[in-house]
Write a protein that holds these residues in place. Structure first.
Motif, PDB file in Angstrom:
ATOM      1  N   LYS A  10       0.821  -1.212   0.000  1.00  0.00           N
ATOM      2  CA  LYS A  10       0.000   0.000   0.000  1.00  0.00           C
ATOM      3  C   LYS A  10       0.855   1.261   0.000  1.00  0.00           C
ATOM      4  N   GLY A  11       2.182   1.083  -0.101  1.00  0.00           N
ATOM      5  CA  GLY A  11       3.095   2.216  -0.127  1.00  0.00           C
ATOM      6  C   GLY A  11       3.386   2.786   1.249  1.00  0.00           C
ATOM      7  N   LEU A  12       3.194   1.967   2.304  1.00  0.00           N
ATOM      8  CA  LEU A  12       3.365   2.452   3.670  1.00  0.00           C
ATOM      9  C   LEU A  12       4.521   1.767   4.388  1.00  0.00           C
ATOM     10  N   LEU A  13       5.061   2.476   5.345  1.00  0.00           N
ATOM     11  CA  LEU A  13       6.170   2.014   6.166  1.00  0.00           C
ATOM     12  C   LEU A  13       5.724   2.044   7.623  1.00  0.00           C
ATOM     13  N   THR A  14       5.776   0.901   8.311  1.00  0.00           N
ATOM     14  CA  THR A  14       5.457   0.856   9.735  1.00  0.00           C
ATOM     15  C   THR A  14       6.494   1.678  10.489  1.00  0.00           C
ATOM     16  N   THR A  15       6.012   2.555  11.386  1.00  0.00           N
ATOM     17  CA  THR A  15       6.906   3.454  12.104  1.00  0.00           C
ATOM     18  C   THR A  15       6.646   3.361  13.600  1.00  0.00           C
ATOM     19  N   VAL A  16       7.673   2.949  14.342  1.00  0.00           N
ATOM     20  CA  VAL A  16       7.612   2.862  15.791  1.00  0.00           C
ATOM     21  C   VAL A  16       8.205   4.150  16.348  1.00  0.00           C
ATOM     22  N   VAL A  17       7.477   4.784  17.266  1.00  0.00           N
ATOM     23  CA  VAL A  17       7.926   6.048  17.855  1.00  0.00           C
ATOM     24  C   VAL A  17       8.348   5.783  19.294  1.00  0.00           C
ATOM     25  N   GLN A  18       9.568   6.219  19.629  1.00  0.00           N
ATOM     26  CA  GLN A  18      10.167   5.956  20.930  1.00  0.00           C
ATOM     27  C   GLN A  18      10.697   7.252  21.537  1.00  0.00           C
ATOM     28  N   GLN A  19      10.464   7.451  22.831  1.00  0.00           N
ATOM     29  CA  GLN A  19      11.056   8.585  23.546  1.00  0.00           C
ATOM     30  C   GLN A  19      12.565   8.411  23.518  1.00  0.00           C
ATOM     31  N   GLU A  24      11.159   4.639  26.086  1.00  0.00           N
ATOM     32  CA  GLU A  24       9.767   4.230  26.182  1.00  0.00           C
ATOM     33  C   GLU A  24       9.131   4.225  24.787  1.00  0.00           C
ATOM     34  N   VAL A  25       8.457   3.131  24.430  1.00  0.00           N
ATOM     35  CA  VAL A  25       7.748   3.055  23.160  1.00  0.00           C
ATOM     36  C   VAL A  25       6.431   3.807  23.319  1.00  0.00           C
ATOM     37  N   LEU A  26       6.207   4.795  22.456  1.00  0.00           N
ATOM     38  CA  LEU A  26       5.060   5.679  22.592  1.00  0.00           C
ATOM     39  C   LEU A  26       3.891   5.287  21.696  1.00  0.00           C
ATOM     40  N   MET A  27       4.169   4.960  20.457  1.00  0.00           N
ATOM     41  CA  MET A  27       3.094   4.705  19.505  1.00  0.00           C
ATOM     42  C   MET A  27       3.645   4.061  18.240  1.00  0.00           C
ATOM     43  N   VAL A  28       2.726   3.650  17.382  1.00  0.00           N
ATOM     44  CA  VAL A  28       3.059   3.148  16.057  1.00  0.00           C
ATOM     45  C   VAL A  28       2.211   3.916  15.057  1.00  0.00           C
ATOM     46  N   GLY A  29       2.812   4.315  13.965  1.00  0.00           N
ATOM     47  CA  GLY A  29       2.097   5.004  12.901  1.00  0.00           C
ATOM     48  C   GLY A  29       2.596   4.522  11.552  1.00  0.00           C
ATOM     49  N   TRP A  30       2.102   5.124  10.487  1.00  0.00           N
ATOM     50  CA  TRP A  30       2.486   4.735   9.139  1.00  0.00           C
ATOM     51  C   TRP A  30       2.915   5.951   8.350  1.00  0.00           C
ATOM     52  N   MET A  31       3.912   5.749   7.520  1.00  0.00           N
ATOM     53  CA  MET A  31       4.415   6.801   6.637  1.00  0.00           C
ATOM     54  C   MET A  31       4.441   6.283   5.219  1.00  0.00           C
ATOM     55  N   ASP A  32       4.088   7.156   4.290  1.00  0.00           N
ATOM     56  CA  ASP A  32       4.365   6.867   2.888  1.00  0.00           C
ATOM     57  C   ASP A  32       5.663   7.602   2.552  1.00  0.00           C
ATOM     58  N   ARG A  33       6.035   7.590   1.312  1.00  0.00           N
ATOM     59  CA  ARG A  33       7.305   8.215   0.909  1.00  0.00           C
ATOM     60  C   ARG A  33       7.340   9.700   1.289  1.00  0.00           C
ATOM     61  N   GLU A  34       6.268  10.427   1.031  1.00  0.00           N
ATOM     62  CA  GLU A  34       6.224  11.859   1.318  1.00  0.00           C
ATOM     63  C   GLU A  34       6.313  12.134   2.828  1.00  0.00           C
ATOM     64  N   ALA A  35       5.572  11.373   3.631  1.00  0.00           N
ATOM     65  CA  ALA A  35       5.628  11.557   5.091  1.00  0.00           C
ATOM     66  C   ALA A  35       7.030  11.259   5.613  1.00  0.00           C
ATOM     67  N   ARG A  44      10.137  17.304  12.522  1.00  0.00           N
ATOM     68  CA  ARG A  44       8.887  16.952  13.198  1.00  0.00           C
ATOM     69  C   ARG A  44       8.309  15.729  12.506  1.00  0.00           C
ATOM     70  N   VAL A  45       7.634  14.873  13.278  1.00  0.00           N
ATOM     71  CA  VAL A  45       7.129  13.624  12.714  1.00  0.00           C
ATOM     72  C   VAL A  45       5.826  13.858  11.952  1.00  0.00           C
ATOM     73  N   THR A  46       5.804  13.377  10.720  1.00  0.00           N
ATOM     74  CA  THR A  46       4.615  13.422   9.870  1.00  0.00           C
ATOM     75  C   THR A  46       4.201  11.998   9.541  1.00  0.00           C
ATOM     76  N   PHE A  47       2.919  11.714   9.639  1.00  0.00           N
ATOM     77  CA  PHE A  47       2.374  10.396   9.326  1.00  0.00           C
ATOM     78  C   PHE A  47       1.384  10.501   8.179  1.00  0.00           C
ATOM     79  N   TRP A  48       1.055   9.337   7.603  1.00  0.00           N
ATOM     80  CA  TRP A  48      -0.049   9.212   6.667  1.00  0.00           C
ATOM     81  C   TRP A  48      -1.195   8.577   7.430  1.00  0.00           C
ATOM     82  N   SER A  49      -2.340   9.244   7.489  1.00  0.00           N
ATOM     83  CA  SER A  49      -3.514   8.712   8.162  1.00  0.00           C
ATOM     84  C   SER A  49      -4.240   7.766   7.223  1.00  0.00           C
ATOM     85  N   ARG A  50      -4.285   6.508   7.599  1.00  0.00           N
ATOM     86  CA  ARG A  50      -4.975   5.512   6.770  1.00  0.00           C
ATOM     87  C   ARG A  50      -6.484   5.734   6.797  1.00  0.00           C
TER      88      ARG A  50
END
Length: 115
Positions: A10-19, A24-35, A44-50
């Motif tokens: 789907k053109g997405l990359l799983t992204t784990v966000v850590q302090q 501390e693991v904070l969240m997981v989000g998704w990025m496409d190439r542009e994000a 600053r962190v940019t995500f793609w909202s599925r």
């Protein structure tokens, strides 16, 4: 680094966000190439909202900003670890982390007794 990134079908990359300092693991989000490119170049962190099918930069509406402090791809290039300075809550529910709701009780092996 972009040539090593392996986006899924789907053109997405799983992204784990850590302090960055506490690990501390904070969240997981998704990025496409542009994000991904925005995150790597803007600090600053940019995500793609599925669900909304749009880009969202963490903190623009909530004030709970994620400032990039480091990044690494896993060995396969299909998961990104972003180390951040988290300001405020990381989870959309208003909590610090998305991983504080359902504590599981796995079997834990005592390595000292294993040998």
């Amino acid at each position: 680094m972009l040539e090593r990134v392996r986006f899924d079908e789907k053109g997405l990359l799983t992204t784990v966000v850590q302090q960055w300092d506490s690990k501390e693991v904070l969240m997981v989000g998704w990025m496409d190439r542009e994000a991904f490119l925005r995150t790597m170049t803007e600090g600053r962190v940019t995500f793609w909202s599925r669900s909304r099918q749009e880009y969202w930069r963490k903190g623009d509406t909530s004030g709970h900003v994620q400032y990039v402090r480091g990044a690494a791809l896993d060995c396969d290039g299909d998961t990104l670890l972003i180390r951040v300075e988290q300001i405020g809550a990381a989870c959309h529910t208003g909590t610090r982390t998305c991983f504080d709701t359902d504590r599981l009780d796995p079997v834990v092996i005592d390595l000292a007794e294993r040998s």
